[in-house]
Design an enzyme around this catalytic site. Structure first.
Site, mmCIF file in Angstrom:
data_model
loop_
_atom_site.group_PDB
_atom_site.id
_atom_site.type_symbol
_atom_site.label_atom_id
_atom_site.label_comp_id
_atom_site.label_asym_id
_atom_site.label_seq_id
_atom_site.Cartn_x
_atom_site.Cartn_y
_atom_site.Cartn_z
ATOM 1 N N ASP A 82 0.814 -1.224 0.000
ATOM 2 C CA ASP A 82 0.000 0.000 0.000
ATOM 3 C C ASP A 82 0.845 1.269 0.000
ATOM 4 O OD1 ASP A 82 -2.106 -1.737 0.213
ATOM 5 O OD2 ASP A 82 -2.992 -0.795 1.988
ATOM 6 N N HIS A 228 3.472 -2.213 3.479
ATOM 7 C CA HIS A 228 3.516 -0.817 3.053
ATOM 8 C C HIS A 228 4.896 -0.478 2.506
ATOM 9 C CE1 HIS A 228 0.038 -0.758 5.779
ATOM 10 N NE2 HIS A 228 -0.361 0.315 5.119
#
Length: 259
Positions: A82, A228
């Site tokens: 992400d 992430h």
């Protein structure tokens, strides 16, 4: 991994929660009238909680269907990364290449438009794209109204389609929050909401050891792994490398499902 038919959980009835809301408030009025204000207030608070709590539960299906695990995965997991693209994207891609792993990058539309060469490189190396909102309004995403929510999701969709040449199929809410106005946009755009089953909280202040202790127990076939890139703590590359190493040790293959 599984074919498209088992994965396409596009909202069919995005307003299915509305009759329940109406019924709950009628029940509050009835209890208030028959049992008095004290019972009425308690029921009103409980009814509001019923509709608010699912907003903050990443894998809640209350407002929209969500894919939280991959069915019939074989020996595969779905790596999802992400918040990019970022300055770390090239290094992330090198790590994935080193382990012959493929991932879905859930990109923020404005960041993608600002760095189109990174989006092109993600695609060139055989990875997939997902919609992660236009501007990533983390503090207020949960309370966006219909127009603002549409602008965030649709804006990112248009950005990624312009950069890649085709519409993406996957969507992930900011911080996993999903309010009543997400599902109508997903239905209109044909998007599948993707949650996760393995998470180490690597998007906030953390240590690699703490992240891995939370994430690795859930790293098994069919897992949707939330990772992430570009976080301020600077540990994302180390964490991704350790997850890829763990996949190799467990004989698992990182591979997105076929949309």
């Amino acid at each position: 991994m599984s074919n498209a038919g088992t994965l396409h959980r596009i909202p069919g009835r995005p307003w299915r929660w509305l009759p329940w809301l109406v019924a709950s408030q009628l029940a509050v009025i009835l209890v208030w009238a028959l049992a008095g204000w004290a019972w009425g207030v308690m029921l009103m608070v409980a009814s509001h909680a019923l509709f608010m709590v699912p907003v903050f539960l990443p894998n809640s299906r209350f407002y929209a269907p969500v894919l939280s695990r991959v069915p019939d995965p074989g020996k595969s997991v779905w790596l999802t990364i992400d918040d990019g693209p970022s300055a770390e994207t090239p290094a992330v891609l090198d790590l994935l290449d080193r382990h012959q792993a493929r991932a879905t990058f859930f990109l923020v539309g404005e960041r993608a438009l600002a760095q189109p060469e990174l989006v092109a490189e993600i695609l060139r190396r055989g990875h997939d794209l997902g919609n992660h909102s236009l501007s990533h309004p983390q503090a207020r995403f949960w309370r966006l109204g219909p127009a603002a929510m549409r602008a965030e999701i649709e804006g990112c969709q248009h950005a990624l389609q312009a950069l890649s040449g085709h519409p993406v199929r996957w969507y992930r809410s900011v911080v996993g929050m999903t309010n009543p106005f997400v599902a109508p946009v997903l239905k209109a755009l044909g998007l599948v909401r993707v949650g996760w089953s393995a998470r180490g909280y690597d998007g906030v202040g953390c240590t690699p050891e703490g992240v891995l202790a939370r994430l690795l127990p859930d790293l098994r076939p069919g897992a949707i792994v939330l990772l992430h890139e570009g976080a301020a703590h600077g540990h994302n590359l180390v964490i991704i490398a350790r997850v890829l190493q763990a996949l190799d040790e467990r004989g698992l293959k990182a591979q997105p499902p076929v949309p």
